[in-house]
Structures are given as structure tokens and as C-alpha cells.
Design a protein around this motif. Structure first.
Motif, PDB file in Angstrom:
ATOM      1  N   THR A  44     -55.915  19.058  24.450  1.00  0.00           N
ATOM      2  CA  THR A  44     -57.270  19.226  23.914  1.00  0.00           C
ATOM      3  C   THR A  44     -57.270  20.092  22.657  1.00  0.00           C
ATOM      4  OG1 THR A  44     -57.755  21.061  25.425  1.00  0.00           O
ATOM      5  CG2 THR A  44     -58.410  18.864  26.138  1.00  0.00           C
ATOM      6  N   VAL A  45     -56.381  21.069  22.594  1.00  0.00           N
ATOM      7  CA  VAL A  45     -56.271  21.891  21.380  1.00  0.00           C
ATOM      8  C   VAL A  45     -55.853  21.027  20.191  1.00  0.00           C
ATOM      9  CG1 VAL A  45     -54.869  23.701  20.281  1.00  0.00           C
ATOM     10  CG2 VAL A  45     -55.877  24.095  22.527  1.00  0.00           C
ATOM     11  N   GLN A  46     -54.867  20.167  20.397  1.00  0.00           N
ATOM     12  CA  GLN A  46     -54.397  19.306  19.302  1.00  0.00           C
ATOM     13  C   GLN A  46     -55.451  18.266  18.915  1.00  0.00           C
ATOM     14  OE1 GLN A  46     -51.896  20.134  17.512  1.00  0.00           O
ATOM     15  NE2 GLN A  46     -51.397  21.754  18.955  1.00  0.00           N
ATOM     16  N   LEU A  47     -56.154  17.720  19.903  1.00  0.00           N
ATOM     17  CA  LEU A  47     -57.219  16.771  19.590  1.00  0.00           C
ATOM     18  C   LEU A  47     -58.334  17.455  18.807  1.00  0.00           C
ATOM     19  CD1 LEU A  47     -57.465  14.762  22.941  1.00  0.00           C
ATOM     20  CD2 LEU A  47     -56.406  14.025  20.796  1.00  0.00           C
ATOM     21  N   LYS A  48     -58.635  18.693  19.153  1.00  0.00           N
ATOM     22  CA  LYS A  48     -59.658  19.469  18.426  1.00  0.00           C
ATOM     23  C   LYS A  48     -59.181  19.761  17.012  1.00  0.00           C
ATOM     24  CE  LYS A  48     -63.210  22.516  18.231  1.00  0.00           C
ATOM     25  NZ  LYS A  48     -63.622  22.406  16.866  1.00  0.00           N
ATOM     26  N   ARG A  49     -57.910  20.087  16.868  1.00  0.00           N
ATOM     27  CA  ARG A  49     -57.358  20.354  15.537  1.00  0.00           C
ATOM     28  C   ARG A  49     -57.505  19.119  14.652  1.00  0.00           C
ATOM     29  NH1 ARG A  49     -51.646  20.258  13.294  1.00  0.00           N
ATOM     30  NH2 ARG A  49     -51.780  21.611  11.485  1.00  0.00           N
ATOM     31  N   ARG A  50     -57.158  17.962  15.202  1.00  0.00           N
ATOM     32  CA  ARG A  50     -57.297  16.728  14.430  1.00  0.00           C
ATOM     33  C   ARG A  50     -58.763  16.469  14.105  1.00  0.00           C
ATOM     34  NH1 ARG A  50     -55.347  11.419  17.173  1.00  0.00           N
ATOM     35  NH2 ARG A  50     -57.166  11.866  18.419  1.00  0.00           N
ATOM     36  N   ALA A  51     -59.635  16.679  15.079  1.00  0.00           N
ATOM     37  CA  ALA A  51     -61.069  16.471  14.857  1.00  0.00           C
ATOM     38  C   ALA A  51     -61.598  17.398  13.765  1.00  0.00           C
ATOM     39  CB  ALA A  51     -61.843  16.682  16.158  1.00  0.00           C
ATOM     40  N   ASP A  52     -61.059  18.600  13.689  1.00  0.00           N
ATOM     41  CA  ASP A  52     -61.483  19.540  12.644  1.00  0.00           C
ATOM     42  C   ASP A  52     -60.991  19.119  11.262  1.00  0.00           C
ATOM     43  OD1 ASP A  52     -62.771  21.032  14.563  1.00  0.00           O
ATOM     44  OD2 ASP A  52     -61.213  22.569  14.697  1.00  0.00           O
ATOM     45  N   LEU A  53     -59.855  18.445  11.202  1.00  0.00           N
ATOM     46  CA  LEU A  53     -59.318  17.991   9.916  1.00  0.00           C
ATOM     47  C   LEU A  53     -60.043  16.751   9.379  1.00  0.00           C
ATOM     48  CD1 LEU A  53     -55.488  18.290  10.623  1.00  0.00           C
ATOM     49  CD2 LEU A  53     -56.778  19.629   8.966  1.00  0.00           C
TER      50      LEU A  53
END
Length: 189
Positions: A44-53
């Protein structure tokens, strides 16, 4: 006079061994459960990071290809779906949609050489690629933990008491549309 002592010692030894086995198995199951929760958190952290980019990437591409409204809407919709996914099954569906949307976005970007030369776009593109790699690694770690936990809860004699202790099989993080991720988004520099 002491004949009753031998059976009592045997029964106490059997109960002690069973108790130690239950204690060790319970602790192992708790440990595996925590590891799976940690791995899901990493995803979920990585998915959030991608979503933020993604909003920055969309804005950069929009500056060059403002008329590609449907592509931007698809990426935005896929981003929202990814953020709202609560389970591995939902995340798997969302991941398939995200991969298709990113593939379309990068295809649009390829049509604009000046965009390909933009330093900001290149950095964002590299960040997306790096994040995709991290998502894949997190997914493998999560699925490995789920495999261990599920195996531990299903083998005999653990299967006799694991459910009563509150341990259930967990679902794997699998992308529903395997074709969507069989080929990662193409990124050219």
C-alpha cells in the motif's frame, strides 16, 4: 505403591509436549500473520507513492498533449481505484486497470519528442519505473508470506486448531487481468 506414578508422569509429559507444541505453533502463526500484514502495508505504501507521482506526470503530459482527455481520465480513474482498494482482490483488479492506463499514457507521451526531452518528464517517468519495480518486489514478498501462513494453517495437525485460534487463510495479491501486467508499461528514454 509407586505404580500409579509412571502413568501420571507419562500423561504429564504428553500434556507438556502438546502444550509446548501449541505454544510454539501459535507463536509461529502470529509471526507469519504479522509478516503478511507488514508486507501488505509495504504494497500500500508503494501504491500510494505511485498515486502521488501520477498527478505530476499527468500535468506534465497535459502541457504537451492537452487534447488527450480520455487518457488522463483513465489514469485518474485507475489512480482512484488503486487508492480505494482495501483487499488484495480489489488491488489486483485496480492494478490491471492501472497498468492499462499507464501504457496508454506512455503511448501518448511517445508521440511528443519535445516531451520526451523534458527533464521533468524523464525524472517522473524514472520514478514511476522505480516504483513499479518496488511494487513487484513488495507483491512477491507479500505472496511469499501468504504462502507460508496458508501452508502453516492447512498442514496437519495445525489445521485442527488454527481456525479456532483465529487464523484464516489469506488471499494472494494476484492481478485479475494477467495480460495487463504481462508486459510492463513501455518506457523509452
Amino acid at each position: 505403591m509407586w505404580e500409579w506414578l509412571v502413568p501420571v508422569i507419562v500423561i504429564v509429559a504428553i500434556l507438556a509436549i502438546a502444550g509446548i507444541y501449541l505454544w510454539a505453533t501459535y507463536n509461529a502463526l502470529v509471526s507469519l500473520n504479522v509478516r503478511v500484514d507488514e508486507a501488505w502495508s509495504d504494497i500500500t505504501v508503494q501504491l500510494k507513492r505511485r498515486a502521488d507521482l501520477l498527478p505530476n506526470l499527468i500535468e506534465t503530459v497535459k502541457g504537451y498533449a492537452a487534447h488527450e482527455k480520455a487518457v488522463f481520465e483513465n489514469v485518474t480513474r485507475a489512480r482512484a481505484e488503486t487508492i480505494s482498494a482495501q483487499s488484495p482482490a480489489e488491488a489486483g483488479v485496480a492494478e490491471g486497470h492501472m497498468q492499462q492506463a499507464l501504457r496508454s499514457l506512455f503511448a501518448v507521451a511517445e508521440a511528443y519528442p519535445q516531451l520526451q526531452a523534458s527533464q521533468n518528464f524523464l525524472q517522473l517517468q524514472q520514478s514511476i519505473v522505480d516504483t513499479e519495480d518496488k511494487i513487484q518486489a513488495s507483491r512477491r514478498f507479500y505472496n511469499g508470506g501468504v504462502r507460508e501462513l496458508n501452508t502453516k494453517t492447512k498442514v496437519f495437525p495445525n489445521n485442527l486448531f488454527a481456525r479456532q485460534l483465529g487464523f484464516q487463510a489469506r488471499e494472494f495479491f494476484e492481478v485479475v487481468d494477467g495480460a495487463a501486467i504481462s508486459e510492463p508499461p513501455r518506457v523509452q528514454f
